[in-house]
Design a protein around this motif. Structure first.
Motif, PDB file in Angstrom:
ATOM      1  N   SER A 160      -3.571 -43.039  -5.497  1.00 17.24           N
ATOM      2  CA  SER A 160      -5.148 -42.995  -4.925  1.00 17.24           C
ATOM      3  C   SER A 160      -4.902 -44.595  -5.521  1.00 17.24           C
ATOM      4  CB  SER A 160      -5.788 -42.573  -6.434  1.00 17.24           C
ATOM      5  OG  SER A 160      -5.822 -42.748  -7.643  1.00 17.24           O
ATOM      6  N   SER A 209     -12.848 -41.176  -2.287  1.00 15.53           N
ATOM      7  CA  SER A 209     -12.992 -39.733  -3.319  1.00 15.53           C
ATOM      8  C   SER A 209     -13.148 -39.986  -4.800  1.00 15.53           C
ATOM      9  CB  SER A 209     -12.580 -38.090  -2.790  1.00 15.53           C
ATOM     10  OG  SER A 209     -13.622 -37.628  -3.816  1.00 15.53           O
ATOM     11  N   ASN A 210     -14.140 -39.473  -5.482  1.00 12.64           N
ATOM     12  CA  ASN A 210     -13.625 -40.045  -6.888  1.00 12.64           C
ATOM     13  C   ASN A 210     -13.607 -41.525  -6.866  1.00 12.64           C
ATOM     14  OD1 ASN A 210     -14.305 -36.937  -7.825  1.00 12.64           O
ATOM     15  ND2 ASN A 210     -12.365 -37.033  -7.541  1.00 12.64           N
ATOM     16  N   ASP A 211     -14.123 -42.143  -6.555  1.00 12.33           N
ATOM     17  CA  ASP A 211     -14.623 -43.893  -6.879  1.00 12.33           C
ATOM     18  C   ASP A 211     -12.841 -44.587  -6.636  1.00 12.33           C
ATOM     19  OD1 ASP A 211     -16.120 -43.606  -8.164  1.00 12.33           O
ATOM     20  OD2 ASP A 211     -15.363 -43.601  -9.792  1.00 12.33           O
TER      21      ASP A 211
END
Length: 174
Positions: A58, A124-126
């Protein structure tokens, strides 16, 4: 009837083989340090790789706050907050964890540009998480994330083609 079953089995085997191959490629990208030759300045917009278990694969948008000791930047995240959620999280990161923000991908806004097995980033998810398209049903793109084992559906506007910063330019990894 037997040839149909054989055809379905062969198709499923090819699909599984492709999934395994792409999973290995994504895993190797996830643990690789970006080859950064660009030096960033205070206030530059960047993306920062996470190397924490559960977050490998990520990138998070941030701004350079300052240039610190050799090979380190102090950054402020745009989407991650302090534990008490009172302010943007700031942290010291190495040069190898920071890359420029990838260019905006106009082609992803026109829809239907992604195909099965394309390597993508998903917001997604910051943060931006990378994986590959494992299935398409209607307007939903199922993305498999080898680093977490998740397979989740997303609309096209949450996706971008996976890119790597190499030799001072962006390269799309389809």
């Amino acid at each position: 009837m037997a040839p149909t079953n054989v055809s379905v089995n062969n198709s499923e085997q090819r699909h599984q083989s492709k999934i395994e191959k792409l999973s290995k490629e994504i895993d190797s990208i996830a643990v690789k340090t970006q080859q950064i030759t660009k030096l960033f300045q205070k206030d530059d917009e960047v993306e920062v790789a996470s190397h924490e278990i559960g977050f490998i694969g990520s990138y998070y948008e941030a701004t350079i706050v300052s240039i610190e000791a050799a090979y380190h930047y102090k950054i402020k995240y745009k989407t991650l907050l302090t534990d008490d959620k009172s302010a943007p999280l700031e942290e010291l990161v190495t040069i190898g964890e920071v890359r420029p923000v990838p260019p905006y991908q106009l082609e992803t806004m026109s829809g239907n540009t992604f195909r099965l097995y394309d390597k993508v980033d998903v917001f997604s998810n910051d943060g931006w998480w990378f994986g590959f398209i494992s299935g398409i049903i209607g307007e939903e793109y199922y993305v498999y994330f080898p680093t977490t084992g998740d397979n989740i559906a997303y609309p096209s506007h949450a996706l971008r083609f996976l890119q790597e910063w190499s030799n001072d330019k962006w390269k799309i990894l389809k």
